[in-house]
Design an enzyme around this catalytic site. Structure first.
Site, PDB file in Angstrom:
ATOM      1  N   GLU A   1     -27.691  25.655 -14.273  1.00  0.00           N
ATOM      2  CA  GLU A   1     -27.680  26.695 -12.844  1.00  0.00           C
ATOM      3  C   GLU A   1     -27.007  27.681 -12.803  1.00  0.00           C
ATOM      4  OE1 GLU A   1     -26.745  26.537  -9.137  1.00  0.00           O
ATOM      5  OE2 GLU A   1     -27.059  24.449  -8.970  1.00  0.00           O
TER       6      GLU A   1
ATOM      7  N   LYS B   1     -24.311  16.597  -0.253  1.00  0.00           N
ATOM      8  CA  LYS B   1     -23.012  16.725   0.395  1.00  0.00           C
ATOM      9  C   LYS B   1     -23.242  17.044   1.442  1.00  0.00           C
ATOM     10  CE  LYS B   1     -21.203  20.174  -2.241  1.00  0.00           C
ATOM     11  NZ  LYS B   1     -22.071  20.853  -2.240  1.00  0.00           N
TER      12      LYS B   1
HETATM   13  N1  PSU Z   1     -24.551  22.606  -4.036  1.00  0.00           N
HETATM   14  C1  PSU Z   1     -23.403  22.344  -4.885  1.00  0.00           C
HETATM   15  N2  PSU Z   1     -23.434  23.322  -4.784  1.00  0.00           N
HETATM   16  C2  PSU Z   1     -24.139  24.829  -5.223  1.00  0.00           C
HETATM   17  C3  PSU Z   1     -24.926  24.221  -4.219  1.00  0.00           C
HETATM   18  C4  PSU Z   1     -24.726  23.513  -4.125  1.00  0.00           C
HETATM   19  O1  PSU Z   1     -23.001  21.173  -4.607  1.00  0.00           O
HETATM   20  O2  PSU Z   1     -22.983  25.311  -6.413  1.00  0.00           O
HETATM   21  C5  PSU Z   1     -26.001  26.056  -4.788  1.00  0.00           C
HETATM   22  C6  PSU Z   1     -27.277  25.952  -5.566  1.00  0.00           C
HETATM   23  O3  PSU Z   1     -27.168  26.800  -6.638  1.00  0.00           O
HETATM   24  C7  PSU Z   1     -28.435  24.748  -4.906  1.00  0.00           C
HETATM   25  C8  PSU Z   1     -27.874  26.074  -3.889  1.00  0.00           C
HETATM   26  O4  PSU Z   1     -29.474  25.784  -5.262  1.00  0.00           O
HETATM   27  O5  PSU Z   1     -26.439  26.242  -3.678  1.00  0.00           O
HETATM   28  C9  PSU Z   1     -28.237  26.401  -1.742  1.00  0.00           C
HETATM   29  O6  PSU Z   1     -28.236  27.359  -1.152  1.00  0.00           O
HETATM   30  P1  PSU Z   1     -29.285  27.488   0.467  1.00  0.00           P
HETATM   31  O7  PSU Z   1     -28.179  25.835   0.656  1.00  0.00           O
HETATM   32  O8  PSU Z   1     -29.113  28.890   0.160  1.00  0.00           O
HETATM   33  O9  PSU Z   1     -30.456  27.455  -0.550  1.00  0.00           O
END
Ligand code: PSU
Ligand code: MN
Length: 301
Positions: free
Chosen positions: A22, A156
């Site tokens: 990603e 996390k």
């Molecule tokens: N968790 C991490 N690092 C990240 C993300 C999540 O430890 O970079 C990023 C991923 O791209 C995930 C997004 O899909 O954050 C989730 O965002 P939201 O909670 O806004 O859906």
């Protein structure tokens, strides 16, 4: 439009192993230049393990599958690149924007390109306080419907982990532990929660993917791979940093898609960069495991 790089396209057609990656982790998950260094190092680990990396992002409204190192550098450096989840995609395409893809959108595009496995650090989930805010990442719905296996280091503790597991259970997503029975908690290997099943090795992971496919069970599989003990953070230190970061977020009134990037950045600041180092190490470790799993999967075809 989907623009698949020729190496990736050829590999997919020839049933050779490809691992999707990603770009939100690059543009919104880590600071420059560590984000770019990490993205390139992850690609190298995948190649060293005999698979082909395909970093995914959106440039001028085109979904790029297999970004070049120059494109990765641009995603790492440029300010103001959007973070695109499922709901953003139609507008990003129509307006021909640049956008980093989250777990949800990387799954969508990987699936369209015929890529079966995707490696990242952590997924989005049910946020703490979601009973009030309804902040539940679109990643979970995507895991429910899109046929891509996601390798991560768990979720996390900025999230509500028990609620995240409940949600995934309701949505029919298998949550598996790679050589562990415990759900890893990203910066540490331990959450105190159980995964649904333990996978003993890459072959068993591949067999599980294969069975899901031949039985027409749509949706993803979540494979959680614990951070190696030597890179794991002290639980007390990381828990305190997370609590403090959430407190700061609430004080500042940060909401919605800004939440995850803000928390990642603030936790890294509070821990003087230690959390970022752990984050990098766990992604590299996931890349190695992901490559091994997709190699085994290709052998089953
Ligand atoms: N968790 C991490 N690092 C990240 C993300 C999540 O430890 O970079 C990023 C991923 O791209 C995930 C997004 O899909 O954050 C989730 O965002 P939201 O909670 O806004 O859906
Ligand atoms: Mn959210």
């Amino acid at each position: 439009m989907l623009k698949i790089n020729p190496e990736v396209l050829k590999a997919v057609r020839e049933n050779r192993p490809v691992v999707a990656l990603e770009s939100t982790i690059i543009s919104h998950g880590m600071p420059y230049p560590k984000n770019v260094e990490t993205a390139l190092a992850v690609e190298k680990v995948i190649r060293d393990h005999g698979a082909i990396p395909a970093t995914i992002g959106i440039i001028n409204g085109d979904a790029i599958v297999g970004m070049t190192p120059e494109e990765i550098e641009l995603f790492g450096k440029t300010k103001g690149i959007l973070k695109a989840s499922r709901r953003d995609l139609p507008v990003v395409y129509a307006k021909k924007l640049w956008a980093a893809t989250t777990v949800a959108t990387t799954m969508i595009i990987a699936n369209q390109a015929g890529i079966k496995l995707f490696v990242t650090g952590g997924i989005g989930g049910v946020h703490r306080g979601a009973q009030e805010t309804m902040d539940i990442s679109a990643d979970l719905q995507e895991l429910a419907k899109t046929n891509v296996t996601v390798v991560c280091a768990g979720a996390k503790a900025i999230l509500d982990l028990p609620l995240t597991l409940e949600y995934l259970e309701t949505m029919g997503v298998p949550v598996l532990g790679y050589q562990t029975e415990e759900l890893p908690a990203f910066y540490t290997a331990h959450s105190g929660l159980k995964v649904d099943y333990k996978l003993d090795n890459a072959h068993e992971a591949a067999l599980t993917m294969h069975e899901k496919e031949i039985n027409n069970l749509s949706g993803g599989i979540l494979i959680t791979n614990p951070i190696p003990e030597e890179y794991s953070m002290d639980k007390k230190v990381i828990d305190a940093a997370i609590d403090k970061a959430i407190e700061m977020m609430n004080e500042k009134g940060i909401k919605g898609k800004e939440t995850t990037p803000f928390l990642l950045k603030t936790i890294a600041e509070i821990t003087s960069g230690d959390s970022l180092e752990s984050n990098i190490k766990l992604v590299l470790n996931n890349a190695a495991v992901g490559a091994e799993i997709i190699k085994e999967y290709c052998k089953l075809k």
